[in-house]
Design an enzyme around this catalytic site. Structure first.
Site, mmCIF file in Angstrom:
data_model
loop_
_atom_site.group_PDB
_atom_site.id
_atom_site.type_symbol
_atom_site.label_atom_id
_atom_site.label_comp_id
_atom_site.label_asym_id
_atom_site.label_seq_id
_atom_site.Cartn_x
_atom_site.Cartn_y
_atom_site.Cartn_z
ATOM 1 C CG HIS A 95 -0.429 0.285 2.497
ATOM 2 N ND1 HIS A 95 -0.377 -0.580 3.679
ATOM 3 C CD2 HIS A 95 -0.047 1.476 3.427
ATOM 4 C CE1 HIS A 95 0.331 -0.116 4.580
ATOM 5 N NE2 HIS A 95 0.502 0.934 4.492
ATOM 6 C CG ASP A 126 -0.069 -3.911 2.857
ATOM 7 O OD1 ASP A 126 0.507 -3.499 1.637
ATOM 8 O OD2 ASP A 126 -0.716 -3.366 3.396
ATOM 9 N N GLY A 207 2.897 6.968 7.885
ATOM 10 C CA GLY A 207 4.440 7.051 7.362
ATOM 11 C C GLY A 207 5.290 6.104 7.902
ATOM 12 C CG ASN A 208 5.801 4.471 12.111
ATOM 13 O OD1 ASN A 208 5.138 5.349 12.988
ATOM 14 N ND2 ASN A 208 7.172 4.450 12.068
ATOM 15 C CB SER A 209 3.191 1.777 6.186
ATOM 16 O OG SER A 209 2.080 1.522 6.509
#
Length: 357
Positions: A95, A126, A207-209
């Site tokens: 994502h 993902d 933003g950590n993804s």
């Protein structure tokens, strides 16, 4: 539980800093004949020593792992990634890359952005792999740990670029393991149902993804992916509840993408149908209607046909597509599962040998 993707772009930021303190347990002072209280002094001395040791551990992990973490800028999103090998491959969330093919990547330790290209994306889990056109100085491959050895209570650090703050670190513990979590499709989500996720109290912010969830041995044990949201708070994030894809699955997917350019063996069970959620007379979800069931697929081989409504898989009641995905996530291809379905007015059941996603 609703979950929301942990990536976004922001122009304004309000930071709330919370101080954490360590304290030694107080014990009753035992006074010597001369009136000295030596045990009390030793307790007071032990507390800062223990805190200093933990701080030293944190600093060592940050020094070891931060050069393996990057910020990924796509046209419509911002996220994080982890350097996977010395050939410039970076693993991140599907994502984060979305539909983009080209990205700007910046090392968490600073420097100029470098262009990276998509190798392949696997939305079903993902995960995605991109590759740098050139490797910035100072980047190094991360060391991935054994996620099967992760247990509750372990201290972990989350590293990434929350809200665009590159190289940020948060801390927490492993809150639980083995969680099955479904991701929404709104706002760029993949709709994936992911099994065996690591739940953590370390803050997972937009933003950590795609970043790193790390143990105190400087090993990446997971890729932060989802933050829980509370519908009663208007969909706002639920503090202290985040989820990371376990490192074992990350390695399985990344190795296949790097070797073959795609995932060739998902290890994910499937009925091999196209389905949709159906409602009962009270407009409540009541099962999954089979829209397509190819004769070569698991459901087709077992005799399921378009129009059948699946209501149970094994011991799990099926009311929606999501509940069916979550039930399948706990199985492996080749498992034999009793499936209950409604055909016309009759309720039937059949044993299905599950296929692969």
């Amino acid at each position: 539980m609703d979950v929301s993707r942990a990536h976004a772009r922001t122009s304004r930021l309000l930071l709330a800093l919370t101080a954490a303190a360590c304290a030694a347990a107080l014990v009753g002072g035992c006074t010597s004949a001369g009136g000295a209280s030596a045990p009390e002094r030793s307790t007071q001395a032990a507390a800062p020593l223990a805190a200093n040791d933990l701080e030293d551990d944190y600093r060592a992990v940050i020094r070891n792992v931060l050069p393996s973490v990057v910020q990924i800028d796509a046209a419509e999103s911002l996220g994080s990634g982890v350097v996977y090998d010395d050939k410039g491959h970076i693993v991140t969330n599907a994502h984060v890359v979305g539909q983009e093919k080209s990205f700007q990547v910046t090392a968490a330790t600073g420097g100029q952005p470098v262009t990276a290209r998509l190798v392949s994306s696997y939305p079903e889990q993902d995960l995605a792999v991109i590759k740098l056109e050139s490797t910035p100085q100072g980047l190094k491959p991360a060391r991935f740990g054994d996620s099967a050895a992760v247990d509750m209570g372990r201290i972990v650090l989350a590293m990434g670029s929350p809200l665009g703050l590159s190289g940020s670190v948060t801390q927490g513990i492993v809150s639980a393991t083995g969680r099955t979590v479904s991701e929404g499709r709104t706002g760029g989500g993949t709709g994936a149902t992911i099994a065996d996720m690591v739940q953590t109290s370390a803050a997972i912010n937009p933003g950590n993804s795609g970043g790193a969830l790390v143990n105190l041995d400087s090993e990446v044990i997971g890729i932060p992916t989802l933050a829980a949201s509370d519908p009663e708070m208007g969909g706002g994030s639920a503090p202290g509840i985040g989820f990371a894809i376990p490192s074992s699955m990350v390695r399985t997917v990344a190795d296949q993408i790097i070797k073959d350019g795609k995932v060739t063996d998902s290890g994910r069970a499937a009925l091999n149908i196209t389905g949709r959620t159906v409602l009962d007379d009270d407009y409540e979800p009541a099962g999954v209607a089979v829209v397509e069931a190819p004769a070569s697929g698991a459901a087709g081989k077992a005799g399921l046909k378009p129009g059948d409504v699946i209501t149970r898989l094994g011991d799990t009641e099926i009311t929606t597509i999501t509940s069916l995905s979550e039930a399948l996530a706990s199985h492996r291809p080749g498992d034999k599962v009793t499936t209950v379905y409604v055909r016309g007015t009759a309720t039937e059941k059949v044993e299905v040998t599950l296929g692969e996603m």
